[in-house]
Write a protein that holds these residues in place. Sequence first.
Motif, PDB file in Angstrom:
ATOM      1  N   ASN A 134       0.882  -1.167   0.000  1.00  0.00           N
ATOM      2  CA  ASN A 134       0.000   0.000   0.000  1.00  0.00           C
ATOM      3  C   ASN A 134       0.912   1.205   0.000  1.00  0.00           C
ATOM      4  O   ASN A 134       1.592   1.459   0.974  1.00  0.00           O
ATOM      5  N   SER A 135       0.947   1.907  -1.102  1.00  0.00           N
ATOM      6  CA  SER A 135       1.874   3.020  -1.208  1.00  0.00           C
ATOM      7  C   SER A 135       1.450   3.913  -2.359  1.00  0.00           C
ATOM      8  O   SER A 135       0.773   3.481  -3.287  1.00  0.00           O
ATOM      9  N   ILE A 136       1.851   5.157  -2.280  1.00  0.00           N
ATOM     10  CA  ILE A 136       1.660   6.044  -3.425  1.00  0.00           C
ATOM     11  C   ILE A 136       2.846   5.802  -4.334  1.00  0.00           C
ATOM     12  O   ILE A 136       4.006   5.940  -3.931  1.00  0.00           O
ATOM     13  N   TYR A 137       2.560   5.445  -5.540  1.00  0.00           N
ATOM     14  CA  TYR A 137       3.604   5.034  -6.457  1.00  0.00           C
ATOM     15  C   TYR A 137       3.433   5.796  -7.756  1.00  0.00           C
ATOM     16  O   TYR A 137       2.383   5.740  -8.369  1.00  0.00           O
ATOM     17  N   ASN A 138       4.464   6.523  -8.189  1.00  0.00           N
ATOM     18  CA  ASN A 138       4.331   7.414  -9.340  1.00  0.00           C
ATOM     19  C   ASN A 138       5.181   7.047 -10.547  1.00  0.00           C
ATOM     20  O   ASN A 138       5.322   7.834 -11.448  1.00  0.00           O
ATOM     21  N   TYR A 139       5.807   5.882 -10.575  1.00  0.00           N
ATOM     22  CA  TYR A 139       6.694   5.540 -11.668  1.00  0.00           C
ATOM     23  C   TYR A 139       5.985   4.667 -12.690  1.00  0.00           C
ATOM     24  O   TYR A 139       4.879   4.205 -12.480  1.00  0.00           O
ATOM     25  N   ASN A 140       6.695   4.420 -13.801  1.00  0.00           N
ATOM     26  CA  ASN A 140       6.160   3.459 -14.763  1.00  0.00           C
ATOM     27  C   ASN A 140       6.254   2.068 -14.144  1.00  0.00           C
ATOM     28  O   ASN A 140       6.627   1.925 -12.983  1.00  0.00           O
ATOM     29  N   ASN A 141       5.977   1.044 -14.878  1.00  0.00           N
ATOM     30  CA  ASN A 141       5.886  -0.276 -14.247  1.00  0.00           C
ATOM     31  C   ASN A 141       7.219  -0.976 -13.992  1.00  0.00           C
ATOM     32  O   ASN A 141       7.243  -1.988 -13.311  1.00  0.00           O
ATOM     33  N   ASP A 142       8.340  -0.485 -14.470  1.00  0.00           N
ATOM     34  CA  ASP A 142       9.648  -1.115 -14.220  1.00  0.00           C
ATOM     35  C   ASP A 142      10.357  -0.400 -13.077  1.00  0.00           C
ATOM     36  O   ASP A 142      10.518   0.817 -13.112  1.00  0.00           O
ATOM     37  N   VAL A 143      10.787  -1.172 -12.068  1.00  0.00           N
ATOM     38  CA  VAL A 143      11.468  -0.582 -10.914  1.00  0.00           C
ATOM     39  C   VAL A 143      12.684  -1.413 -10.520  1.00  0.00           C
ATOM     40  O   VAL A 143      12.795  -2.583 -10.868  1.00  0.00           O
ATOM     41  N   ILE A 144      13.534  -0.762  -9.762  1.00  0.00           N
ATOM     42  CA  ILE A 144      14.664  -1.420  -9.126  1.00  0.00           C
ATOM     43  C   ILE A 144      14.311  -1.499  -7.645  1.00  0.00           C
ATOM     44  O   ILE A 144      13.996  -0.486  -7.022  1.00  0.00           O
ATOM     45  N   ILE A 145      14.353  -2.696  -7.093  1.00  0.00           N
ATOM     46  CA  ILE A 145      14.068  -2.878  -5.676  1.00  0.00           C
ATOM     47  C   ILE A 145      15.371  -2.701  -4.905  1.00  0.00           C
ATOM     48  O   ILE A 145      16.392  -3.307  -5.249  1.00  0.00           O
ATOM     49  N   ALA A 156      11.978  -5.417 -10.878  1.00  0.00           N
ATOM     50  CA  ALA A 156      10.584  -5.851 -10.733  1.00  0.00           C
ATOM     51  C   ALA A 156       9.676  -5.012 -11.622  1.00  0.00           C
ATOM     52  O   ALA A 156      10.057  -3.953 -12.123  1.00  0.00           O
ATOM     53  N   LYS A 157       8.475  -5.510 -11.798  1.00  0.00           N
ATOM     54  CA  LYS A 157       7.404  -4.782 -12.467  1.00  0.00           C
ATOM     55  C   LYS A 157       6.340  -4.508 -11.417  1.00  0.00           C
ATOM     56  O   LYS A 157       6.077  -5.341 -10.554  1.00  0.00           O
ATOM     57  N   VAL A 158       5.730  -3.328 -11.492  1.00  0.00           N
ATOM     58  CA  VAL A 158       4.693  -2.954 -10.542  1.00  0.00           C
ATOM     59  C   VAL A 158       3.386  -2.777 -11.297  1.00  0.00           C
ATOM     60  O   VAL A 158       3.335  -2.103 -12.322  1.00  0.00           O
ATOM     61  N   LYS A 159       2.349  -3.421 -10.771  1.00  0.00           N
ATOM     62  CA  LYS A 159       1.017  -3.298 -11.369  1.00  0.00           C
ATOM     63  C   LYS A 159       0.065  -2.739 -10.333  1.00  0.00           C
ATOM     64  O   LYS A 159       0.067  -3.165  -9.181  1.00  0.00           O
ATOM     65  N   ASN A 160      -0.750  -1.785 -10.763  1.00  0.00           N
ATOM     66  CA  ASN A 160      -1.754  -1.199  -9.891  1.00  0.00           C
ATOM     67  C   ASN A 160      -2.930  -2.160  -9.806  1.00  0.00           C
ATOM     68  O   ASN A 160      -3.538  -2.497 -10.806  1.00  0.00           O
ATOM     69  N   ARG A 161      -3.201  -2.633  -8.616  1.00  0.00           N
ATOM     70  CA  ARG A 161      -4.336  -3.548  -8.423  1.00  0.00           C
ATOM     71  C   ARG A 161      -5.605  -2.718  -8.291  1.00  0.00           C
ATOM     72  O   ARG A 161      -6.331  -2.537  -9.220  1.00  0.00           O
TER      73      ARG A 161
END
Length: 182
Positions: A134-145, A156-161
């Motif tokens: 649960n977070s405010i996330y403003n990037y495209n779907n590709d991230v570095i953890i 990783a890839k991030v998808k908005n549920r």
Amino acid sequence: MPFKEGIRMSFSEVKIDEVKPKLEIIFSRYGCLNKLSTFILNKSFYELKGKYNQLFMLANNVNNIRLSEFLSSLLSKGFHPYSVGTPIIIYDKSEILPTLAFGRYLAEMCENKLVISDYNLIYKIIYKRPIYINSIYNYNNDVIIVDKMSNFIAYAKVKNRKRGVYEVIPVKDIGWYLRRGG
């Protein structure tokens, strides 16, 4: 991944103008395209071609002249080194992927980072299990953890549920390297 017998491979130095388009894809994916020109300064790049292609990076210094002579001697005898420097990308005709070793450099430069403080979640990421945050996330779907000390953990890839819940899906099973010693 070892090369199979009968697969031709070659190793050569690559010019910056050949490297830059490949790196632009990676740097734009993780939000650090503005740092690419600084990153490639004072570096040499080498390419291993075979079943798959891999790009290596080496910082320029006085010993690079000796390295070039050594590589030329090896190549003239039909020997091809497996690695020189840090492997940074693996690619073929359809895909360009950053290596795990390159993650350390990208984590320092790029803005598309997701900081995970909970080590239980980090272990899930390492073993390619998705996590939900649960977070405010403003990037495209590709991230570095990264962890709370900014150490690279994974890509990783991030998808908005829905309703502010995001699914973080690791791209690679890093745990495989831990289990198999690969």
